[in-house]
Design an enzyme around this catalytic site. Structure first.
Site, PDB file in Angstrom:
ATOM      1  N   ASP A   1      33.663   6.244  32.428  1.00 11.06           N
ATOM      2  CA  ASP A   1      34.365   7.303  32.904  1.00 11.06           C
ATOM      3  C   ASP A   1      34.356   7.455  34.464  1.00 11.06           C
ATOM      4  O   ASP A   1      33.392   7.443  35.017  1.00 11.06           O
ATOM      5  CB  ASP A   1      33.528   8.707  32.510  1.00 11.06           C
ATOM      6  CG  ASP A   1      34.614   9.891  32.784  1.00 11.06           C
ATOM      7  OD1 ASP A   1      35.622   9.906  33.515  1.00 11.06           O
ATOM      8  OD2 ASP A   1      34.365  10.943  32.110  1.00 11.06           O
TER       9      ASP A   1
ATOM     10  N   ARG B   1      36.489   9.239  36.412  1.00 12.72           N
ATOM     11  CA  ARG B   1      37.126  10.528  36.888  1.00 12.72           C
ATOM     12  C   ARG B   1      35.986  10.995  38.216  1.00 12.72           C
ATOM     13  O   ARG B   1      34.914  10.897  38.150  1.00 12.72           O
ATOM     14  CB  ARG B   1      37.181  11.361  35.785  1.00 12.72           C
ATOM     15  CG  ARG B   1      38.450  11.045  34.919  1.00 12.72           C
ATOM     16  CD  ARG B   1      38.596  11.940  33.669  1.00 12.72           C
ATOM     17  NE  ARG B   1      37.689  11.615  32.855  1.00 12.72           N
ATOM     18  CZ  ARG B   1      37.807  12.415  31.504  1.00 12.72           C
ATOM     19  NH1 ARG B   1      38.499  12.919  31.171  1.00 12.72           N
ATOM     20  NH2 ARG B   1      36.774  12.125  30.812  1.00 12.72           N
TER      21      ARG B   1
END
Length: 404
Positions: free
Chosen positions: A332, A334
């Site tokens: 991830d 983000r």
């Protein structure tokens, strides 16, 4: 029992600038630990000895991404699968003026060399006894870890952006938690701060997004208001979709949604993104108030081209996590700091977070937002996304309930 009081960020910066240790604690939902942190240019053999004697953890030296590139320090592994993706580079020792590299003198020399602009790649032996850590750009506003907090403190103190840190472990071998860390700070006369407070300080002192004009946005799911935001660091544009008004301390429904062109626009059955977005809009419309922050972070932050490349790998047998890792990304990528500032900018302090992802909750809480409730937003799987959803449940900790 009196509430635990931490020091202010200003107090910590002043002490850090003078070459004193600062204890930094992180969120109880993350590592829930505290570290001794000191500026790299202020380190001495005596201070290294203090860290190893009273810290007892792993001695590391956080430096910037740019410094890692200058010194040609590669990451220890190409695919980081550790729980918190601690960004270890190859270990190093300073060659000139050191012997085995393990003495307090040698370790201090190596740490100081990392903070010396004159140090070149050839000056460092590999492997060694010091663990450099690569801090993400934008510091704790990008990753809420001790690595980034260390470099941020150095920058805020006007020092070279490098530090030394070590985890604080109790004498019985257990990790020191906040009550013990406060006692350690009292015993040695040190300032103690939290990463959450450091994030709040930086968000208050800095603006990382520009706000656009607000317009009405009627949709098939209800009537909303739309505000665009532009990220200053890279020009990426994001959207806040707002319904209704709320009191300052009122918890409202919030969905932080990463863009998914294939799912949101084309209705792809390979994921549940489009259905989640539309369900969130329907739930907020029914509640009469709430916010969707639509983040331009395609493919969990890896971009459209790489996301499609990951899809191809999934067709060859990789799951969604291993596909990202194979392409050289974290599971991830983000950035929750931008979404957090957008929420603060539009007046959200407390929220009922619409997510199945525990990392998203930790990511937002680290930025000073209070999550009063987790609201699941589960979508019934289909034959095309069942394996993908099972991977998110089994490997990424998502709260999902469906039969095999």
């Amino acid at each position: 029992m009196e509430p635990i009081r931490l020091n202010t960020i200003e107090e910590a910066i002043a002490d850090f600038k003078e070459g004193n240790f600062v204890i930094v604690v992180d969120d109880e939902d993350r590592e829930n630990e505290g570290d001794f942190i000191i500026a790299a240019e202020k380190i001495t053999p005596e201070k290294v000895n203090f860290m190893l004697t009273h810290g007892r953890g792993v001695l590391c030296a956080p430096i910037t991404e740019e410094r890692c590139a200058e010194l040609e320090l590669d990451m220890q592994v190409s695919s980081n699968t550790s729980i918190y993706e601690t960004p270890f580079t190859v270990t190093v020792d300073l060659l000139e003026g050191c012997t085995t590299g393990v003495s307090m003198h040698d370790r201090a020399m190596t740490i100081r060399a990392l903070a010396d602009p004159k140090t070149k790649p050839a000056d460092l032996g590999r492997p060694g006894h010091i663990n450099p850590l690569r801090a993400r750009s934008r510091g704790v506003l990008r990753r809420a870890g001790h690595t980034e907090a260390s470099v941020d403190l150095a920058k805020l103190a006007g020092l070279y952006p490098a530090a030394a840190l070590i985890e604080i472990i109790n004498e019985d071998g257990t990790m020191a938690r906040l009550p013990q860390l406060v006692e350690v700070a009292r015993r040695f006369g040190l300032k103690i701060i939290s990463i959450k407070d450091l994030i709040a300080y930086r968000l208050q002192m800095e603006s990382i997004v520009d706000r656009g004009v607000e317009v009405d946005m009627p949709t098939q799911f209800g009537h909303f208001r739309l505000i665009p935001f532009r990220q200053k660091s890279n020009g990426m544009e994001h959207i806040a979709l707002i319904k209704g008004t709320w009191d300052t301390d009122e918890p409202i429904l919030v969905r932080v949604h990463s863009s998914c062109m294939t799912g949101d626009i084309f209705g792809s059955c390979r994921c549940e993104c489009g259905e989640q977005l539309h369900k969130a809009m329907e739930m907020i419309e029914a509640a009469g108030k709430g916010v969707i922050v639509y983040m331009n972070q395609e493919g969990r932050g890896i971009g459209l081209m790489n996301k499609i490349a990951a899809y191809k790998l999934q067709e060859e047998g990789y799951d969604t996590v291993d596909a990202n890792l194979h392409l050289g990304f974290d599971a991830d990528e983000r950035d929750y700091g931008v979404g957090a500032q957008i929420l603060r900018e539009i007046g959200v302090k407390k929220m009922k977070l619409m997510t199945n992802n525990p990392v998203k909750r930790i990511g937002l809480e680290a930025y000073g937002l209070e999550i009063t409730e987790n609201v699941g937003i589960e979508i019934k799987p289909n034959p095309y996304n069942e394996r993908y959803l099972k991977t998110k449940k089994d490997r990424m900790g998502h709260t999902l309930h469906f039969n095999k």
